[in-house]
Scaffold this active site. Structure first.
Site, short mmCIF file in Angstrom:
data_model
loop_
_atom_site.label_atom_id
_atom_site.label_comp_id
_atom_site.label_asym_id
_atom_site.label_seq_id
_atom_site.Cartn_x
_atom_site.Cartn_y
_atom_site.Cartn_z
N TYR A 65 12.57 32.53 -25.65
CA TYR A 65 11.79 32.59 -24.42
C TYR A 65 11.26 34.00 -24.14
O TYR A 65 10.17 34.15 -23.57
CB TYR A 65 12.61 32.07 -23.23
N GLN A 103 2.54 20.15 -16.42
CA GLN A 103 3.70 20.15 -17.31
C GLN A 103 3.87 21.52 -17.98
O GLN A 103 4.89 21.76 -18.64
CB GLN A 103 3.53 19.08 -18.39
N ASN A 104 2.90 22.38 -17.85
CA ASN A 104 2.93 23.67 -18.52
C ASN A 104 3.87 24.64 -17.82
O ASN A 104 4.08 24.56 -16.60
CB ASN A 104 1.52 24.27 -18.58
N HIS A 121 7.95 21.11 -15.15
CA HIS A 121 8.93 21.57 -16.13
C HIS A 121 9.36 23.01 -15.91
O HIS A 121 9.94 23.63 -16.80
CB HIS A 121 8.38 21.38 -17.55
N THR A 213 -3.45 16.54 -21.67
CA THR A 213 -2.09 16.07 -21.88
C THR A 213 -2.11 14.82 -22.73
O THR A 213 -3.02 13.98 -22.61
CB THR A 213 -1.36 15.80 -20.55
N GLU A 240 -8.83 14.15 -27.78
CA GLU A 240 -8.91 12.84 -28.40
C GLU A 240 -8.32 11.81 -27.46
O GLU A 240 -7.61 12.17 -26.50
CB GLU A 240 -8.15 12.83 -29.73
N CYS A 256 -11.11 21.10 -23.41
CA CYS A 256 -11.14 21.10 -21.94
C CYS A 256 -11.88 22.32 -21.39
O CYS A 256 -12.51 22.23 -20.34
CB CYS A 256 -9.71 21.05 -21.38
#
Length: 266
Positions: A65, A103-104, A121, A213, A240, A256
């Site tokens: 991290y 979610q990032n 998250h 996502t 996609e 995006c």
């Protein structure tokens, strides 16, 4: 609540296949922009395309991290982040509502100017004490001297075996417990308060954007389909199609950073 049964973050639970009879979503940008113009409450769901080793190897996890914290400090929001932030600012000024749910864990939405982002998250830039549970923002680089120069992109890189006493420690009076990144690891519960807020936004919105996502990780994978089930327009923007594409009213294929600014332009 619509999503109360999906509070765990499992190790990549795949969503079911789309119904064969479902109509193909529209890629008509003009029609989407008309839908956006009439919306009053927009929710933007975003994603990015190491888990429980912390107890056994806290040094290795912190090295993993630390590298990502250090790397993200030099990154800048892209045009998609900026387009979302601009939309939120315009909506707020006009008395409308736009809430970003992500979610990032990279903090780039906030750096682009988005406010009150719901981070499902967690984030790289907060810590949580394993003893007193205190959570606070921390952007120190390195977060402790022993981590300087450690970590690598490959999670299989051998650990530096930093002694636990030299890893990040809680600074609350009388504590000193071992800190961990404030992120949700596989198998852990999502933060109940964050999830409740996300559910409330999704239940109230009249337009939902799904941006970048894969729609395969629960509980986020069920958010947009549940919105679509109650007749609310959902627009997906992704490189996609995903397993959920056929359930949405709109789908736009491409990077995006290229398609979202056009879609969300004033």
């Amino acid at each position: 609540m619509l999503f109360a049964a999906r509070r765990l973050c499992p190790p990549l639970l795949l969503a079911g296949a789309s119904k064969m009879a479902a109509p193909r979503p529209s890629s008509n940008m003009a029609a989407f922009r008309e839908t956006l113009a009439s919306a009053k409450h927009v929710v933007v769901l975003t994603g990015a395309g190491v888990s429980g080793a912390f107890r056994e190897q806290p040094s290795l996890v912190w090295e993993f991290y630390h590298y990502r914290r250090h790397n993200m400090a030099s990154k800048q929001p892209n045009k998609a982040h900026e387009a979302i932030a601009s939309l939120q600012q315009r909506w707020t000024a006009a008395g409308r509502r736009c809430r970003v749910i992500t979610q990032n864990i990279d903090g780039l939405h906030q750096r682009a100017g988005s406010q009150d982002v719901l981070e499902l998250h967690g984030t790289l830039f907060k810590t949580r004490c394993t003893r007193c549970r205190h959570v606070e923002e921390n952007r120190d680089d390195p977060i402790c001297p022993a981590l300087a120069g450690t970590g690598a992109p490959d999670p299989n890189t051998p650990s530096a075996h930093i002694p636990v006493k030299d890893l990040p420690r809680c600074r609350q009076p009388g504590c000193g417990g071992l800190l961990r990144p404030h992120v949700v690891w596989f198998g852990e519960n999502l933060d109940a308060e964050v999830l409740d807020q996300a559910e409330a936004e999704l239940e109230a919105c009249d337009l939902c954007l799904v941006v970048g996502t894969s729609s395969v990780v629960y509980p986020a994978a069920m958010f947009a389909p549940s919105v679509a089930e109650r007749g609310v327009p959902v627009a997906e923007f992704n490189l996609e199609p995903t397993p959920k594409t056929a359930e949405f009213g709109f789908h736009f294929t491409g990077p995006c950073g290229e398609i979202l600014p056009e879609a969300l332009a004033p």
